[in-house]
Design an enzyme around this catalytic site. Structure first.
Site, mmCIF file in Angstrom:
data_model
loop_
_atom_site.group_PDB
_atom_site.id
_atom_site.type_symbol
_atom_site.label_atom_id
_atom_site.label_comp_id
_atom_site.label_asym_id
_atom_site.label_seq_id
_atom_site.Cartn_x
_atom_site.Cartn_y
_atom_site.Cartn_z
ATOM 1 N N GLU A 487 42.078 34.618 40.038
ATOM 2 C CA GLU A 487 42.183 33.306 39.593
ATOM 3 C C GLU A 487 42.780 32.171 40.409
ATOM 4 O OE1 GLU A 487 39.502 32.619 37.939
ATOM 5 O OE2 GLU A 487 39.073 34.782 36.913
ATOM 6 N N ASP A 550 38.199 38.157 44.915
ATOM 7 C CA ASP A 550 38.654 39.338 44.518
ATOM 8 C C ASP A 550 39.510 40.004 45.650
ATOM 9 O OD1 ASP A 550 37.287 39.913 42.254
ATOM 10 O OD2 ASP A 550 35.697 40.742 43.173
#
Length: 638
Positions: A487, A550
């Site tokens: 995030e 990711d």
């Protein structure tokens, strides 16, 4: 954590970790998938249904007024005896409103009320942060959604599109028949809806196009916007719901409004009216009798491959919980997470931000000026963990009208929606609220909000296998650590990187740094683009932002794990692969490949470790092994 076969990892990390589970895991008939995330969803569902059923039965006292209103509504959604007896009756007044429309001028006079009521219209208005001045809320105008999940389904040669439209048409015809229409009228109504839907398709974006946030921001002078329609007075409609005089409106789909008169005109009025009715029946059938509720799931279940609709009990729970989502979330957060865990995870997030900051300061491809701005953005990053500090005031206006008071599930839903939309429009030209949560605390997910520059971690995801005191620190870093860093990385993906520390769409990069970053992003697109999966191929452009996040998340979490005295990279990579375990129907996987900005779970588990040098040394992976990726092909951005 179970030991995995090192030789198996050389062939496929995901299968080595999850292979035994995949052999025995079964997808429940009312699911399209099962696995890590969904297992947590199912557990929370059972926990909360148990609690709320006890409250609804009067076995547990309720000392919270908003929770009490929720339970009153939950009792209504559970009362299928009443819902079945009413059949489609609660829907009739809404249908009659549309049926009675005589022309566009008539629609014009009723439209403000219909906007508040949330009835289907050929465009919608909403209020959100101005992407170039995120301290203030501004006006947005949106195009309607197409019937098929993405405009690519309408392409000639797409074999799924016509089959899905046939399923949709059959479902909607039967729903109209249950609503009292004769066979011919039902068929004509749905045929017209499909014709109007086709008029929308050329002017809206595909999922790939919509994934580029920068192209959402298309400000249009309000006077020019009002001239987009020859047949509706868009100014009068706007003034009826906005208390003030907007000078600008943001159009995420500008082409639709450029061609608005080709879609919304007197010649198309009849088919538009029938499209409105069709959308209405599709949307509201969930709140009616059980046979209409289950029939209305046919199309979505065909899309996802889900065999059966949810049971009555589950559907009642989700209908009520989704309506009072923040009320339910606060209950879950306080009872099952608590302040101590909230503080502990908040501290973990701060630690991960510090790791990310050190990595940025040591970055060797950013210029000093851009690097300084990146660190400034991190320093301004808002952190929200567990659950909000207080409930949004709008929920205090939600008062459930029981059956004895003449209320139905649908009448209450419509009233709650009207309250929420009035509250939203009242926020136009007002300061934004950076503390507002868009996910409830019982949601198994997390997010970064580029307009607010905040990261949010609901309580529901902060448990095993993502996070547990019973897991090693390395396992936790491979789980929740990587999610947290993922995030954070969204602040610097191809979308997030366009926004500054205040969430404003504002280029803070030097020209050379921006060009270099775009080349790195292209390499991430290439790494995923065209990979065969579930009988289709991955779209590297659609998934690039999540893949960048990711990559940054896993790399940053690994560095944090290596900073602990008990570092165990076997456990780190094993838990990373475990959190992505998923078994899904082929239909669902193909749907996600078309519309989801995330790559398939198995590829998320496998591809990103291949970009990390430590993955090779940890499992002795050599050239010739299936998991080996040559050093020059390893993508490293953050």
């Amino acid at each position: 954590m179970a030991t995995i076969n090192q030789a198996a990892v050389k062939e496929d990390l995901y299968d080595a970790v999850n292979g035994d589970w995949l052999k025995t895991a079964e997808i429940p008939d009312d699911h399209a998938s099962t696995g890590g995330f969904m297992d947590l969803v199912d557990t929370i569902e059972k926990t909360l249904m148990h609690d709320f059923d006890a409250m609804a039965a009067g076995d547990v006292a309720i000392d919270n007024p908003q929770l009490a209103e929720f339970i009153k509504f939950y009792r209504l959604t559970k009362d299928f005896k009443q819902r079945d007896a009413a059949e489609a009756q609660p829907l009739q007044s809404c249908l009659k409103q549309i049926d009675s429309l005589s022309d566009l001028a008539d629609l014009q006079t009723r439209m403000p009320d219909w906007i508040y009521d949330g009835l289907p219209l050929p465009f919608s208005l909403d209020v959100d942060a101005d992407m170039k001045n995120t301290k203030v809320n501004t006006l947005f105008a949106q195009a309607p959604n197409t019937i098929l999940p993405d405009k690519t389904y309408y392409d000639e040669g797409n074999q799924a599109g016509p089959k899905l439209l046939a399923v949709y048409a059959k479902m909607m015809t039967e729903l109209f028949q249950k609503a009292g229409y004769d066979d011919a009228d039902a068929q004509q109504t749905v045929d017209d809806a499909l014709k109007f839907d086709r008029l929308i398709v050329p002017w809206v974006k595909s999922s790939e196009e919509a994934a580029d946030y920068s192209k959402m921001y298309n400000p249009r002078d309000f006077k020019q916007f009002t001239n987009d329609s020859r047949y509706l007075d868009l100014a009068a409609i706007t003034y009826a719901v906005i208390d003030g005089d907007p000078t600008t409106v943001i159009l995420p789909e500008p082409a639709y409004f450029d061609h608005f008169n080709e879609v919304v005109n007197p010649d198309n009025f009849t088919i538009m009216k029938n499209w409105m009715k069709t959308k209405l029946v599709q949307r509201l059938s969930a709140y009616l009798s059980d046979d209409m509720r289950t029939l209305a799931t046919t199309y979505s279940r065909t899309l996802s491959g889900q065999k059966q609709p949810r049971s009555r009990a589950k559907s009642a729970y989700y209908l009520a919980a989704n309506t009072f989502d923040q009320v339910v979330g606060l209950y879950y957060g306080h009872k099952y997470f608590g302040e101590a865990a909230k503080a502990d995870v908040h501290h973990m997030v701060e630690k991960m931000i510090d790791v990310y900051k050190r990595r940025l300061e040591a970055n060797d491809w950013l210029s000093a000026a851009t690097r300084e701005k990146a660190v400034t953005k991190l320093n301004h990053l808002g952190i929200q963990v567990g659950y909000p500090d207080q409930l949004e005031p709008v929920y205090k206006q939600f008062k459930t009208h029981t059956a004895e008071e003449g209320g139905s599930v649908l009448s209450n839903v419509l009233n709650f929606g009207r309250i929420a939309r009035k509250d939203m429009f009242a926020k136009w030209n007002q300061p934004t609220d950076r503390t507002r949560w868009e996910m409830s605390a019982d949601t198994v997910n997390a997010y970064y909000h580029p307009f607010m520059n905040i990261i949010v971690f609901p309580a529901a995801i902060l448990q095993a296998p993502f996070y547990s005191l019973k897991q090693s620190s390395s396992a936790n870093y491979g789980g929740i650590g990587a999610v947290i860093a993922h995030e954070i990385s969204h602040a610097f993906d191809n979308n997030g990187a366009l926004f500054d520390e205040f969430g404003n769409l504002n280029n803070w990069w030097t020209e050379a740094d921006s060009a270099h970053f775009k080349e790195l992003a292209k390499s991430m697109i290439t790494e995923f683009d065209g990979i065969d999966f579930a009988g289709a191929k991955v779209n590297g452009t659609l998934t690039v932002s999540e893949n960048i996040a990711d990559a940054g998340g896993l790399s940053c979490a690994e560095e944090a794990a290596k900073g602990e005295s008990d570092v165990d990279l076997h456990a780190f990579f094993t838990n990373w692969a475990m959190i992505w375990r998923m078994k899904a129907t082929k239909q669902y996987m193909q749907l996600l490949l078309s519309i989801d900005v995330h790559a398939p779970a198995k590829l998320r588990a496998n591809v990103q470790p291949q970009n990390l040098d430590d993955f090779y040394s940890t499992f002795a992976i050599q050239p010739g092994d299936a998991m080996y990726l040559a050093p020059e092909k390893r993508v490293k951005i953050w």
